[in-house]
Design a protein around this motif. Structure first.
Motif, PDB file in Angstrom:
ATOM      1  N   ARG A   4       0.845  -1.186   0.000  1.00  9.53           N
ATOM      2  CA  ARG A   4       0.000   0.000   0.000  1.00  9.53           C
ATOM      3  C   ARG A   4       0.879   1.234   0.000  1.00  9.53           C
ATOM      4  O   ARG A   4       1.944   1.248   0.613  1.00  9.53           O
ATOM      5  N   LYS A   5       0.410   2.270  -0.650  1.00 11.60           N
ATOM      6  CA  LYS A   5       1.135   3.535  -0.717  1.00 11.60           C
ATOM      7  C   LYS A   5       0.341   4.597   0.029  1.00 11.60           C
ATOM      8  O   LYS A   5      -0.871   4.735  -0.182  1.00 11.60           O
ATOM      9  N   LEU A   6       1.029   5.349   0.879  1.00 11.26           N
ATOM     10  CA  LEU A   6       0.381   6.387   1.672  1.00 11.26           C
ATOM     11  C   LEU A   6      -0.413   7.345   0.798  1.00 11.26           C
ATOM     12  O   LEU A   6      -1.568   7.656   1.109  1.00 11.26           O
ATOM     13  N   GLU A   7       0.152   7.790  -0.304  1.00 13.88           N
ATOM     14  CA  GLU A   7      -0.536   8.762  -1.148  1.00 13.88           C
ATOM     15  C   GLU A   7      -1.840   8.213  -1.716  1.00 13.88           C
ATOM     16  O   GLU A   7      -2.760   8.971  -2.017  1.00 13.88           O
ATOM     17  N   GLU A   8      -1.953   6.894  -1.828  1.00 13.05           N
ATOM     18  CA  GLU A   8      -3.190   6.290  -2.338  1.00 13.05           C
ATOM     19  C   GLU A   8      -4.269   6.161  -1.264  1.00 13.05           C
ATOM     20  O   GLU A   8      -5.440   5.966  -1.584  1.00 13.05           O
ATOM     21  N   LEU A   9      -3.884   6.278   0.009  1.00 10.68           N
ATOM     22  CA  LEU A   9      -4.858   6.193   1.103  1.00 10.68           C
ATOM     23  C   LEU A   9      -5.488   7.543   1.433  1.00 10.68           C
ATOM     24  O   LEU A   9      -6.600   7.609   1.948  1.00 10.68           O
ATOM     25  N   LYS A  10      -4.763   8.613   1.139  1.00  7.97           N
ATOM     26  CA  LYS A  10      -5.241   9.959   1.473  1.00  7.97           C
ATOM     27  C   LYS A  10      -6.549  10.247   0.749  1.00  7.97           C
ATOM     28  O   LYS A  10      -6.688   9.992  -0.438  1.00  7.97           O
ATOM     29  N   GLY A  11      -7.520  10.766   1.514  1.00  9.58           N
ATOM     30  CA  GLY A  11      -8.809  11.110   0.944  1.00  9.58           C
ATOM     31  C   GLY A  11      -9.765   9.943   0.791  1.00  9.58           C
ATOM     32  O   GLY A  11     -10.869  10.111   0.281  1.00  9.58           O
ATOM     33  N   THR A  12      -9.371   8.743   1.236  1.00  7.14           N
ATOM     34  CA  THR A  12     -10.255   7.575   1.178  1.00  7.14           C
ATOM     35  C   THR A  12     -10.759   7.268   2.583  1.00  7.14           C
ATOM     36  O   THR A  12     -10.383   7.935   3.550  1.00  7.14           O
ATOM     37  N   ASP A  13     -11.569   6.217   2.725  1.00  7.41           N
ATOM     38  CA  ASP A  13     -12.046   5.842   4.063  1.00  7.41           C
ATOM     39  C   ASP A  13     -10.934   5.257   4.932  1.00  7.41           C
ATOM     40  O   ASP A  13     -11.114   5.070   6.127  1.00  7.41           O
ATOM     41  N   ALA A  14      -9.753   5.012   4.361  1.00  8.96           N
ATOM     42  CA  ALA A  14      -8.598   4.567   5.147  1.00  8.96           C
ATOM     43  C   ALA A  14      -7.936   5.735   5.876  1.00  8.96           C
ATOM     44  O   ALA A  14      -7.100   5.518   6.749  1.00  8.96           O
ATOM     45  N   GLU A  15      -8.308   6.960   5.529  1.00 11.58           N
ATOM     46  CA  GLU A  15      -7.801   8.141   6.226  1.00 11.58           C
ATOM     47  C   GLU A  15      -8.898   8.598   7.183  1.00 11.58           C
ATOM     48  O   GLU A  15      -9.905   9.181   6.765  1.00 11.58           O
ATOM     49  N   PHE A  16      -8.701   8.312   8.460  1.00 14.72           N
ATOM     50  CA  PHE A  16      -9.731   8.533   9.485  1.00 14.72           C
ATOM     51  C   PHE A  16      -9.339   9.734  10.335  1.00 14.72           C
ATOM     52  O   PHE A  16      -8.230   9.785  10.860  1.00 14.72           O
ATOM     53  N   LYS A  17     -10.260  10.688  10.478  1.00 12.84           N
ATOM     54  CA  LYS A  17     -10.006  11.886  11.272  1.00 12.84           C
ATOM     55  C   LYS A  17     -10.802  11.806  12.569  1.00 12.84           C
ATOM     56  O   LYS A  17     -11.998  11.516  12.563  1.00 12.84           O
ATOM     57  N   ALA A  18     -10.122  12.057  13.684  1.00 16.22           N
ATOM     58  CA  ALA A  18     -10.767  12.014  14.994  1.00 16.22           C
ATOM     59  C   ALA A  18     -11.898  13.030  15.059  1.00 16.22           C
ATOM     60  O   ALA A  18     -11.768  14.156  14.549  1.00 16.22           O
ATOM     61  N   ALA A  19     -12.987  12.650  15.710  1.00 12.69           N
ATOM     62  CA  ALA A  19     -14.124  13.549  15.864  1.00 12.69           C
ATOM     63  C   ALA A  19     -13.717  14.846  16.561  1.00 12.69           C
ATOM     64  O   ALA A  19     -14.244  15.913  16.254  1.00 12.69           O
ATOM     65  N   LYS A  20     -12.758  14.760  17.492  1.00 10.17           N
ATOM     66  CA  LYS A  20     -12.312  15.953  18.228  1.00 10.17           C
ATOM     67  C   LYS A  20     -11.285  16.767  17.439  1.00 10.17           C
ATOM     68  O   LYS A  20     -10.866  17.824  17.897  1.00 10.17           O
ATOM     69  N   GLY A  21     -10.863  16.274  16.282  1.00 13.43           N
ATOM     70  CA  GLY A  21      -9.967  17.024  15.421  1.00 13.43           C
ATOM     71  C   GLY A  21      -8.512  17.053  15.842  1.00 13.43           C
ATOM     72  O   GLY A  21      -7.728  17.822  15.292  1.00 13.43           O
ATOM     73  N   THR A  22      -8.105  16.198  16.773  1.00 16.59           N
ATOM     74  CA  THR A  22      -6.728  16.247  17.273  1.00 16.59           C
ATOM     75  C   THR A  22      -5.759  15.401  16.467  1.00 16.59           C
ATOM     76  O   THR A  22      -4.553  15.604  16.559  1.00 16.59           O
ATOM     77  N   TRP A  23      -6.253  14.457  15.685  1.00 20.69           N
ATOM     78  CA  TRP A  23      -5.374  13.581  14.916  1.00 20.69           C
ATOM     79  C   TRP A  23      -6.051  13.089  13.645  1.00 20.69           C
ATOM     80  O   TRP A  23      -7.277  13.095  13.544  1.00 20.69           O
ATOM     81  N   THR A  24      -5.206  12.654  12.707  1.00 26.57           N
ATOM     82  CA  THR A  24      -5.644  12.019  11.467  1.00 26.57           C
ATOM     83  C   THR A  24      -4.809  10.760  11.304  1.00 26.57           C
ATOM     84  O   THR A  24      -3.581  10.819  11.346  1.00 26.57           O
TER      85      THR A  24
END
Length: 132
Positions: A4-24
């Protein structure tokens, strides 16, 4: 083999953002991959503080960029975090993770995450399975 390549995960459901906005978290390996652990490339956003208590998981973390600190609430010790520092939460330690600068962390969880986990009000990830 899984590649897997990091650039291919960005913007997909594999990139998860915390509800509180502190981490991705870019979740590179998950429970569905059947490896026995999950593997994540996570950004802790600058100027944030996150309370964490992994009651259901063990985690190892390797910092590969940025500056911050880990405050262990069980022993009262605060550890500086910067490129080249690893810590392992082998005792389900309650802690604060603070980012002075954006931290880039490589994380491994056991049991593996499904990819849908976020910290609850107690800082805990629920113990989910692929069937949940």
């Amino acid at each position: 083999m899984i590649v897997r390549k990091l650039e291919e995960l960005k913007g997909t459901d594999a990139e998860f953002k915390a509800a509180k906005g502190t981490w991705t978290s870019r979740r590179m390996l998950l429970a569905r991959d059947k490896m026995g652990f999950s593997f994540h490339d996570t950004l802790i956003h600058a100027g944030t503080e996150t309370y964490i208590h992994y009651a259901n998981h063990l985690e190892a973390v390797y910092c590969v960029g940025g500056k911050g600190e880990l405050q262990d609430l069980d022993n009262g010790v605060t550890y500086p975090l910067y490129d080249g520092v690893m810590y392992a939460l082998n005792g389900h330690e309650r802690h604060y993770l603070r980012a002075e600068e954006e931290l880039r962390m490589i994380c491994v969880f056991n049991p593996p995450l499904t990819g849908r986990e976020d910290h609850d009000e107690n800082g805990v990830y629920p113990l989910l399975t692929e069937e949940d």
